[in-house]
Design an enzyme around this catalytic site. Structure first.
Site, short mmCIF file in Angstrom:
data_model
loop_
_atom_site.label_atom_id
_atom_site.label_comp_id
_atom_site.label_asym_id
_atom_site.label_seq_id
_atom_site.Cartn_x
_atom_site.Cartn_y
_atom_site.Cartn_z
N ASP A 61 52.86 40.78 81.91
CA ASP A 61 51.54 40.85 81.28
C ASP A 61 51.31 39.74 80.32
OD1 ASP A 61 52.69 42.12 78.14
OD2 ASP A 61 53.92 42.64 79.93
N GLU A 148 51.83 51.30 69.43
CA GLU A 148 52.85 50.88 68.71
C GLU A 148 52.94 50.92 67.16
OE1 GLU A 148 54.22 46.88 70.02
OE2 GLU A 148 52.76 47.02 71.55
#
Length: 263
Positions: A61, A148
């Site tokens: 990523d 997150e």
């Protein structure tokens, strides 16, 4: 009442079909499985009996922090997929999204876009922002919601209740499902996963971060599709460090998942 309004907005998004469209194909087949991953790691870990290398399909990523990517070289060295940061919150776009998106496509690397969630803004606004910036592209991987805790954020360190967080996640997920016609992916880390009981979120494939142990050792039997196993990876064709990820199944499973999930 707020969630009812949000659901109405989701339906309006689906009706208007907002966002850009791309219908071109990659110049290389996006379903090819390249050779076994030839990756390194600045800080390699001992994962015990099941290491990342025991998985056949690997990917990366990337974001603006990987400004120089030779996608052809990365693909030749085992990058089977890439998730590319597109947006954050309701008004930030990654300046290299388009460059990475097009580069991966030219190299025949299946790629999907991800959104970094901002806890101080309604989910529906963030979904709209993502849709405005990420085109509906034939062959693209499903869109990703990255949730997150943000303890170092300069503007938003709020910790909402688990019920609130899951409800907002579902709003974002339903909006993307409706617009892109794909089952979204939810990325998270162990602390956020446990604090908010994210296993209760419906309608997603899970992408789990676990950089010192296999996911089964941290996530208590949670089914996962992607495993982020390093934030300090080294991949030929990419300058500097990059996140490394593994797919849960073998090469046949990968082809089946691609066929079922791509647009």
């Amino acid at each position: 009442m707020r969630h009812a309004i949000a659901l109405a907005l989701i339906l309006s998004l689906a009706a208007c079909g907002g966002g850009r469209r791309e219908t071109h194909q990659s110049t290389t087949s996006p379903t090819a499985t390249p050779s076994r991953a030839n990756f390194g790691d600045v800080h390699p870990q001992d994962f015990g009996s099941t290491a990342p290398q025991d998985h056949r399909i690997h990917g990366i990523d990337v974001s603006k922090f990987q400004p120089a990517v030779d996608w052809q070289t990365a693909q030749a060295n085992g990058v089977s997929f890439a998730f590319i940061k597109a947006t954050e919150g309701g008004d930030q776009a990654d300046p290299l999204f388009r460059q990475h998106w097009q580069g991966a496509a030219r190299a025949g690397v299946p790629r999907g876009a991800y959104h970094f969630y901002y806890h101080c803004r309604p989910a529906i606004e963030q979904a709209r922002w993502f849709i405005d910036n990420v085109p509906r592209t034939q062959g693209a991987l499903p869109p990703v919601l990255d949730m997150e805790w943000t303890p170092t954020s300069p503007t938003c360190r709020i910790r909402n209740s688990p019920d609130h967080i899951r409800a907002e996640a579902q709003i974002f997920i339903r909006a993307l499902q409706s617009h892109y016609g794909q089952r979204p992916i939810l990325y998270t880390a162990i602390d956020f996963f446990e604090d908010n009981q994210m296993w209760k979120v419906q309608g997603v494939d899970f992408w789990l971060r676990s950089v010192a142990a296999h996911p089964r050792d941290l996530y208590a039997g949670q089914h996962w599709t992607f495993w982020q196993y390093s934030g300090t990876g080294q991949v030929p064709g990419i300058a500097g460090k990059v996140d490394l990820n593994a797919f849960a199944g073998n090469a046949r499973d990968w082809q089946a998942w691609l066929a079922a999930s791509q647009r």
